[in-house]
Design a protein around this motif. Structure first.
Motif, PDB file in Angstrom:
ATOM      1  N   ARG A 273     106.278  65.975  -9.268  1.00  0.00           N
ATOM      2  CA  ARG A 273     106.981  66.615 -10.387  1.00  0.00           C
ATOM      3  C   ARG A 273     107.740  67.837  -9.891  1.00  0.00           C
ATOM      4  NH1 ARG A 273     102.692  67.056 -15.296  1.00  0.00           N
ATOM      5  NH2 ARG A 273     104.601  67.131 -16.547  1.00  0.00           N
ATOM      6  N   SER A 274     108.936  68.012 -10.398  1.00  0.00           N
ATOM      7  CA  SER A 274     109.766  69.132  -9.938  1.00  0.00           C
ATOM      8  C   SER A 274     109.294  70.466 -10.513  1.00  0.00           C
ATOM      9  CB  SER A 274     111.225  68.883 -10.309  1.00  0.00           C
ATOM     10  OG  SER A 274     111.352  68.691 -11.715  1.00  0.00           O
ATOM     11  N   ALA A 275     108.823  70.466 -11.762  1.00  0.00           N
ATOM     12  CA  ALA A 275     108.389  71.723 -12.405  1.00  0.00           C
ATOM     13  C   ALA A 275     107.280  71.411 -13.400  1.00  0.00           C
ATOM     14  CB  ALA A 275     109.570  72.404 -13.089  1.00  0.00           C
ATOM     15  N   PRO A 276     106.051  71.172 -12.916  1.00  0.00           N
ATOM     16  CA  PRO A 276     104.952  70.835 -13.843  1.00  0.00           C
ATOM     17  C   PRO A 276     104.597  72.014 -14.742  1.00  0.00           C
ATOM     18  CG  PRO A 276     104.099  71.241 -11.643  1.00  0.00           C
ATOM     19  CD  PRO A 276     105.595  71.236 -11.522  1.00  0.00           C
ATOM     20  N   PRO A 277     104.207  71.743 -15.987  1.00  0.00           N
ATOM     21  CA  PRO A 277     103.751  72.822 -16.868  1.00  0.00           C
ATOM     22  C   PRO A 277     102.519  73.505 -16.284  1.00  0.00           C
ATOM     23  CG  PRO A 277     104.164  70.793 -18.105  1.00  0.00           C
ATOM     24  CD  PRO A 277     104.218  70.434 -16.661  1.00  0.00           C
ATOM     25  N   PRO A 278     102.273  74.756 -16.623  1.00  0.00           N
ATOM     26  CA  PRO A 278     101.097  75.473 -16.109  1.00  0.00           C
ATOM     27  C   PRO A 278      99.806  74.703 -16.395  1.00  0.00           C
ATOM     28  CG  PRO A 278     102.571  76.978 -17.251  1.00  0.00           C
ATOM     29  CD  PRO A 278     103.109  75.612 -17.500  1.00  0.00           C
ATOM     30  N   GLY A 279      98.966  74.591 -15.362  1.00  0.00           N
ATOM     31  CA  GLY A 279      97.687  73.902 -15.517  1.00  0.00           C
ATOM     32  C   GLY A 279      97.759  72.400 -15.390  1.00  0.00           C
ATOM     33  N   GLU A 280      98.955  71.837 -15.268  1.00  0.00           N
ATOM     34  CA  GLU A 280      99.113  70.385 -15.143  1.00  0.00           C
ATOM     35  C   GLU A 280      99.286  70.004 -13.672  1.00  0.00           C
ATOM     36  OE1 GLU A 280      99.142  67.796 -17.593  1.00  0.00           O
ATOM     37  OE2 GLU A 280      98.102  69.465 -18.580  1.00  0.00           O
TER      38      GLU A 280
END
Length: 541
Positions: A344-351
């Motif tokens: 993933r290029s920019a995963p959400p925080p905690g993911e």
């Protein structure tokens, strides 16, 4: 439609249908077996033989298991079931079934000899042990495999040369590893088999392969090449037959087709690899040893007709393949499909930054015939092994997103019927960083390519090179079509562009795929779900 396909399977006709349609047709047959007048043993044996021939191993397993669960015990059907189990990686289940068959078929004073099925069952026992040896390199498995093949050959030497040549290969491997279990003389066994096969070598292309392997065992390499070329160009010789011999050379004879060495087995495997790439455009990824490639002058000769495949390209391919996995059933051990890791290029925080992607018809709680999360395990053929040399399996930690499959060739809203499941694994292979997703789709210009890497029919990781032309997109670019050849088990494979970035998720194919413009009719094509559509449904990747 399902009844028509079911009847075709019973008649032993060729199967050109999506895996889930074959599975539904088999369900029709199992239900038909439960009601009068049911199905005969001959019908079920023909159907299972056809399903195995066209690599629909899971369908064969379901049909044969359903039929035998009704109390039927025909040995031919059960042998087909064991063969399907082996091809699906269910070695323990196949071993148990074959032990039962051999015990039942072994002659006694009261019972006649079931010669054909007994020899076939012994041969399959040998294959189980051979696959265990390949996976573990344990000498006990090598010895068990040898005696299974050799005893089966001795049941009827005049008609069991294929069992004999496997015994030769295993005996030669034992000799190379200086094992002491041998009580059979290798040279005498080779000479005995040659005297049987040489007079009838032209009657069957498999006999030509047997003569090549016997010549290899006798250290007559020029003669081994002569028979190999006759085998490759014999009428009816298929890519499956070529792959079988090439795999035997690598796994049992220790051939390294892309090494610059001049051992006989390396030369033979190199010739086969070149034929598979240049004529049939398929190649087992496991044949590509990174160390051999780094120093090899043979690689570009093999790929000389595949303009996009330089040594640097193969290195990129191998790196990408470390993120391609095989999905198996925890319960049965069956290999059900392919999946792959995506970065993933920019995963959400905690993911998690790396996700596992496959088809919903392979992994889902909602889709009929799919593996539920708790029963699914993922392995990576180019990933780590345990202390016994066996694959490491990763459970599915959680399913994050799923979308059901739609009909092949049927356009629809961009974010619906994506046939995708996105999950998080419990752990990741150290060297698997996840595949990169292309930011744009290739142009449709007659030159753009689409490459598929996966586990066809649950087999070793393979790349399909043939044609590979990108054909069309639907209007909203949810679906794309390509001519890259695939087989059951390729479901869930990544579809790559020429820069080895993922553009789609493979999910099916047909000889009569509906074109996106109905007025143009149908054509032969495979279909993938674009990552543009997946991102629309799931979110950015």
């Amino acid at each position: 439609m399902m009844s028509t396909l079911a009847d075709a399977i019973l008649r032993g006709e060729s199967i050109c249908a999506e895996p889930w349609k074959v599975a539904e047709a088999v369900s029709v047959l199992v239900e038909r077996a439960r009601t009068a007048p049911g199905l005969t043993a001959e019908q079920v044996a023909t159907a299972c033989g056809t399903l195995n021939k066209y690599r629909n191993y899971e369908a064969c397993r379901n049909l044969a298991s359903g039929w035998t669960a009704l109390g039927n015990t025909d040995p031919t059907v059960r042998r087909h079931l064991a063969q399907a189990q082996i091809n699906l990686g269910m070695l323990d289940a196949a071993d148990a079934l074959l032990r039962e068959l051999v015990d039942e078929l072994t002659p006694s004073e009261q019972a006649p000899v079931e010669g054909l099925e007994l020899s076939e069952a012994r041969g399959l026992q040998g294959r189980v042990a051979k696959q265990r040896f390949v996976a573990s390199r344990q000498h006990k498995a090598l010895e068990t495999a040898f005696w299974s093949y050799y005893d089966g050959y001795c049941e009827d030497k005049g008609r069991r040369a294929w069992l004999g040549v496997n015994a030769v290969a295993l005996l030669a491997r034992a000799e190379a590893e200086r094992l002491a279990f041998r009580t059979v003389d290798l040279k005498e066994l080779v000479e005995e088999l040659e005297s049987q096969v040489r007079p009838v070598a032209s009657q069957c292309f498999w006999n030509l392969a047997i003569m090549s392997e016997l010549s290899l065992a006798a250290n007559r390499c020029d003669e081994a090449e002569f028979w190999l070329y006759r085998f490759m160009h014999a009428p009816g010789c298929t890519p499956f037959a070529l792959e079988s011999y090439e795999r035997q050379l690598r796994e049992i004879w220790g051939a390294r087709p892309f090494d610059d060495a001049e051992r006989c087995q390396d030369r033979l495997a190199r010739i086969l690899a070149r034929q598979l790439v240049q004529k049939f455009s398929t190649l087992s990824v496991t044949a590509l040893d990174a160390e051999d490639i780094r120093k090899s002058q043979q690689l570009e000769r093999v790929f000389s007709q595949q303009g996009a495949f330089s040594v640097d390209t193969i290195h990129t391919l191998l790196k990408a393949c470390k993120s391609v996995g095989c999905i198996s059933s925890r319960t049965t051990g069956a290999r059900m499909g392919t999946g792959f890791l995506v970065q993933r290029s920019a995963p959400p925080p905690g993911e998690p930054s790396v996700l596992f992607v496959t088809n919903a018809h392979v992994l889902s709680e909602e889709v009929s015939g799919a593996l539920p999360r708790d029963d699914a395990l993922v392995s990576f053929e180019l990933g780590p092994r345990d202390g016994d040399g066996k694959l490491v399996y990763y459970p599915i930690k959680r399913v994050i997103y799923t979308s059901p499959p739609g009909e092949l060739g049927m356009p629809g809203p961009l974010s619906e019927n994506l046939d995708v499941t996105i999950a998080e694994l419990e752990g990741l292979p150290v060297e698997a960083k996840g595949l990169g997703v292309a930011t744009a789709l290739p142009l449709i210009n007659g030159r753009s390519k689409a490459y598929v890497v996966g586990h066809p029919s649950g087999a070793a990781l393979q790349i399909a090179l043939h044609d590979s032309t990108l054909l069309a997109y639907d209007e909203v670019r949810r679906l794309l079509h390509y001519r890259t050849p695939t087989e059951p088990g390729s479901s869930g494979s990544p579809v790559f562009n020429e820069n080895w970035r993922v553009i789609a998720l493979h999910h099916g194919g047909s000889d009569v795929m509906p074109c996106f413009h109905p007025e143009t009719g149908n054509y032969q094509a495979n279909e993938g779900i674009t990552f543009k559509a997946i991102a629309e449904g799931f979110g950015p990747l």
